[in-house]
Design a protein around this motif. Structure first.
Motif, PDB file in Angstrom:
ATOM      1  N   SER A  29       0.813  -1.221   0.000  1.00 39.33           N
ATOM      2  CA  SER A  29       0.000   0.000   0.000  1.00 39.33           C
ATOM      3  C   SER A  29       0.844   1.266   0.000  1.00 39.33           C
ATOM      4  O   SER A  29       0.308   2.369  -0.053  1.00 39.33           O
ATOM      5  N   LEU A  30       2.169   1.132   0.047  1.00 42.71           N
ATOM      6  CA  LEU A  30       3.036   2.303   0.208  1.00 42.71           C
ATOM      7  C   LEU A  30       2.937   3.328  -0.926  1.00 42.71           C
ATOM      8  O   LEU A  30       2.903   4.537  -0.651  1.00 42.71           O
ATOM      9  N   PRO A  31       2.924   2.938  -2.201  1.00 41.52           N
ATOM     10  CA  PRO A  31       2.923   3.965  -3.257  1.00 41.52           C
ATOM     11  C   PRO A  31       1.767   4.962  -3.138  1.00 41.52           C
ATOM     12  O   PRO A  31       1.989   6.178  -3.173  1.00 41.52           O
ATOM     13  N   VAL A 249      10.211   0.535  -3.128  1.00 39.95           N
ATOM     14  CA  VAL A 249       8.804   0.432  -3.506  1.00 39.95           C
ATOM     15  C   VAL A 249       8.119   1.797  -3.410  1.00 39.95           C
ATOM     16  O   VAL A 249       7.219   2.110  -4.204  1.00 39.95           O
ATOM     17  N   THR A 250       8.539   2.629  -2.480  1.00 48.80           N
ATOM     18  CA  THR A 250       7.961   3.962  -2.328  1.00 48.80           C
ATOM     19  C   THR A 250       8.462   4.933  -3.389  1.00 48.80           C
ATOM     20  O   THR A 250       7.672   5.677  -3.984  1.00 48.80           O
ATOM     21  N   MET A 251       9.750   4.937  -3.671  1.00 48.50           N
ATOM     22  CA  MET A 251      10.360   5.966  -4.511  1.00 48.50           C
ATOM     23  C   MET A 251      10.213   5.703  -6.009  1.00 48.50           C
ATOM     24  O   MET A 251      10.013   6.639  -6.790  1.00 48.50           O
ATOM     25  N   ALA A 260      -0.166  12.638  -8.993  1.00 44.68           N
ATOM     26  CA  ALA A 260      -1.625  12.687  -8.886  1.00 44.68           C
ATOM     27  C   ALA A 260      -2.252  11.361  -9.299  1.00 44.68           C
ATOM     28  O   ALA A 260      -3.244  10.913  -8.704  1.00 44.68           O
ATOM     29  N   GLU A 261      -1.680  10.699 -10.298  1.00 49.89           N
ATOM     30  CA  GLU A 261      -2.201   9.403 -10.730  1.00 49.89           C
ATOM     31  C   GLU A 261      -1.923   8.323  -9.686  1.00 49.89           C
ATOM     32  O   GLU A 261      -2.770   7.472  -9.425  1.00 49.89           O
ATOM     33  N   ILE A 262      -0.742   8.379  -9.069  1.00 48.67           N
ATOM     34  CA  ILE A 262      -0.408   7.420  -8.013  1.00 48.67           C
ATOM     35  C   ILE A 262      -1.371   7.577  -6.835  1.00 48.67           C
ATOM     36  O   ILE A 262      -1.878   6.597  -6.281  1.00 48.67           O
ATOM     37  N   ALA A 263      -1.645   8.836  -6.459  1.00 49.16           N
ATOM     38  CA  ALA A 263      -2.502   9.107  -5.305  1.00 49.16           C
ATOM     39  C   ALA A 263      -3.931   8.646  -5.523  1.00 49.16           C
ATOM     40  O   ALA A 263      -4.652   8.362  -4.559  1.00 49.16           O
ATOM     41  N   GLY A 264      -4.371   8.555  -6.775  1.00 52.42           N
ATOM     42  CA  GLY A 264      -5.749   8.172  -7.057  1.00 52.42           C
ATOM     43  C   GLY A 264      -5.963   6.695  -7.271  1.00 52.42           C
ATOM     44  O   GLY A 264      -7.082   6.260  -7.584  1.00 52.42           O
ATOM     45  N   SER A 269      -1.926  -0.471  -4.164  1.00 57.12           N
ATOM     46  CA  SER A 269      -1.461   0.386  -5.243  1.00 57.12           C
ATOM     47  C   SER A 269      -0.280  -0.192  -6.015  1.00 57.12           C
ATOM     48  O   SER A 269      -0.059   0.167  -7.178  1.00 57.12           O
ATOM     49  N   MET A 270       0.513  -1.078  -5.409  1.00 56.94           N
ATOM     50  CA  MET A 270       1.590  -1.718  -6.159  1.00 56.94           C
ATOM     51  C   MET A 270       1.050  -2.448  -7.375  1.00 56.94           C
ATOM     52  O   MET A 270       1.657  -2.429  -8.456  1.00 56.94           O
ATOM     53  N   ALA A 271      -0.085  -3.114  -7.230  1.00 57.60           N
ATOM     54  CA  ALA A 271      -0.687  -3.851  -8.344  1.00 57.60           C
ATOM     55  C   ALA A 271      -1.129  -2.885  -9.440  1.00 57.60           C
ATOM     56  O   ALA A 271      -0.903  -3.135 -10.633  1.00 57.60           O
ATOM     57  N   ALA A 272      -1.765  -1.787  -9.058  1.00 55.88           N
ATOM     58  CA  ALA A 272      -2.241  -0.813 -10.040  1.00 55.88           C
ATOM     59  C   ALA A 272      -1.079  -0.166 -10.793  1.00 55.88           C
ATOM     60  O   ALA A 272      -1.169   0.093 -12.002  1.00 55.88           O
ATOM     61  N   ILE A 273       0.013   0.102 -10.101  1.00 57.43           N
ATOM     62  CA  ILE A 273       1.174   0.728 -10.738  1.00 57.43           C
ATOM     63  C   ILE A 273       1.811  -0.221 -11.745  1.00 57.43           C
ATOM     64  O   ILE A 273       2.128   0.167 -12.884  1.00 57.43           O
TER      65      ILE A 273
END
Length: 476
Positions: A29-31, A249-251, A260-264, A269-273
């Motif tokens: 969930s970090l990103p 994983v964060t950076m 803005a795309e990462i935040a949404g 979120s790792m999977a979505a990225i």
């Protein structure tokens, strides 16, 4: 292997307990969590504070394992030895109930992950999700009852299995690294709310505590270690490896997508990225890794929950009922109570608007008080020069580490905010009934004068927390 060492945990297994405890729901969930709060510059500062503070805490655990090998179950035993029975109980109860809440967050994230493919699971708090999580809780429960050694072996296998997708995520994002995009995001990026650097860093503090929970995994199982020195070594090795992974994983997402795309993005979120970078198979790959990772972490923390409650009961600071073991040497009564609590909190997620974030932050808040007492005990040991007869330079070093760790945990409690302090008291207050039960069971005095004062503060916080929940000033 000698007969005495048979069934004991080796250094690799202890290290895997640390890694397995730390790599769970949080890293996936970090990103998004950091993307909502800050850009790369603020993230670097946040990780410098968190890693520095947690490193000093890891060194405190290492030093205490060496200086006080007579104390088992780490977190609870150190607090009790340093500050007395009731503070020791609060450390044991806080660490135990926080671990139970953390276990709930694992099930919520599992069902949220499945919800991306099967809408019936929603965000992890639908009726179907709650029923499925309940089945999982009791399947793990009966597996653990078969023996801790078997569970520890499974945890070792799972630890290696779940690191693979995380490493693959890092390698793929390194290959897609765009320096210009990273630079555009560095100071906060476009189309994001403006906030001071302090507020940006502060917003990440509780999640950094959550992802570092488990750093004491080897210390909790010190009574099973083949060699006592392995406890401290496993703690440091696990800390270094997991910290490197969490920072990457964060950076790295800041170098492949706008902030803005990462935040949404949806959690995890790792999977979505990875899906945005390589296509749909990336989401499936990471989601599969998350399920393995979270189930492995849940296994490790189920063991820790039972072990902490068992150790507190074994020293007669919890009701003696919870010191009962089954024929497989598993603290069965402690495991039953732990999973009953997890089950009850799972059901309560039905009424939560953001169950995962609530469980994450509350777990962190509950764990900070026990960590503070451990760090402060490290200061006491070094100041008293216990076990430092011929090593004065080590005493000064350990005193510095313990002092920084104490300051760090105080800062984290303040950074988390009053809301989570009051919610913690809402749990600590009623939980004191277990302490009263244990003291009456033994015919011992309930509180010393100082402990009465501590109890009064806890109960005032409990009443304020309940009032806040009732009036809506504190929301779940």
């Amino acid at each position: 292997m000698s007969e005495a060492d048979r069934g004991k945990l080796s250094l690799p297994v202890l290290t895997s307990m640390v890694v397995g405890s730390m790599i769970g729901a949080g890293i996936f969930s970090l990103p998004r969590t950091f993307g909502l709060a800050t850009g790369p510059f603020g993230a670097l500062i946040a990780w410098a504070i968190a890693a520095g503070g947690m490193y000093t805490l890891a060194r405190v655990f290492q030093a205490l394992a060496e200086r006080r090998p007579d104390l088992d179950a780490g977190v609870y035993a150190y607090a009790r030895e340093g500050f007395g029975d009731y503070p020791g109980f609060l450390a044991a109860f806080g660490y135990w109930i926080g671990s139970c809440i953390g276990n709930v967050s694992y099930w919520v994230l599992i069902k949220s992950t499945l919800g991306a493919f099967f809408p019936v699971f929603g965000d992890g708090n639908t009726i179907v999700a709650i029923v499925a999580a309940s089945i999982g809780i009791w399947l793990f429960h009966f597996m653990i009852l078969r023996g801790i050694q078997q569970a520890a072996f499974i945890n070792t296998v799972v630890t290696f299995a779940k690191v693979i997708p995380i490493l693959a995520f890092v390698v793929i994002l390194l290959g897609a690294f765009c320096l210009d995009l990273f630079g555009a995001n560095f100071w906060g990026g476009d189309n994001m709310p403006q906030a001071s650097l302090f507020e940006q860093v502060r917003a990440t503090m509780l999640v950094t505590v959550f992802v570092f929970l488990g750093i004491e995994g080897a210390s909790v199982y010190s009574r099973f270690a083949r060699r006592r020195a392995d406890v401290g070594t496993a703690t440091i090795l696990g800390f270094i490896g997991v910290t490197a992974l969490m920072v990457l994983v964060t950076m790295l997402p800041y170098a492949v997508l706008p902030r803005a795309e990462i935040a949404g993005m949806r959690q995890p979120s790792m999977a979505a990225i990875l899906e945005a970078v390589v296509g749909p198979w990336g989401a499936i790959f990471v989601s599969g890794g998350l399920l393995v990772s979270v189930l492995g972490a849940y296994l490790a923390w189920s063991l820790i929950c039972a072990e902490v409650l068992y150790s507190a009961a074994h020293t007669r600071d919890m009701p003696i009922l919870f010191a009962r073991e089954n024929r497989n040497k598993v603290p069965s009564a402690a495991l039953w109570l732990s999973n009953i609590v997890v089950q009850a909190i799972i059901i309560s997620t039905w009424w939560s608007s953001d169950a995962f974030s609530l469980m994450l932050n509350l777990t962190s808040a509950m764990s900070l008080i026990p960590y503070l007492l451990v760090a402060a005990f490290g200061v006491l040991i070094a100041r008293r020069a216990e076990a430092y007869v011929t090593r004065s330079e080590e005493r000064r070093r350990d005193l510095v580490f313990a002092g920084i760790a104490t300051a760090y945990t105080v800062f984290m409690i303040l950074a988390g905010g009053l809301t989570y302090v009051l919610l913690s008291c809402v749990l600590y207050g009623p939980g004191t009934a277990l302490y009263v039960w244990a003291r009456r069971e033994q015919g011992r005095r309930l509180f010393t004068p100082i402990e009465w004062l501590i109890f009064l503060v806890v109960m005032v916080g409990c009443l304020l927390g309940i009032h806040g929940l009732a009036t809506g000033s504190i929301t779940l």
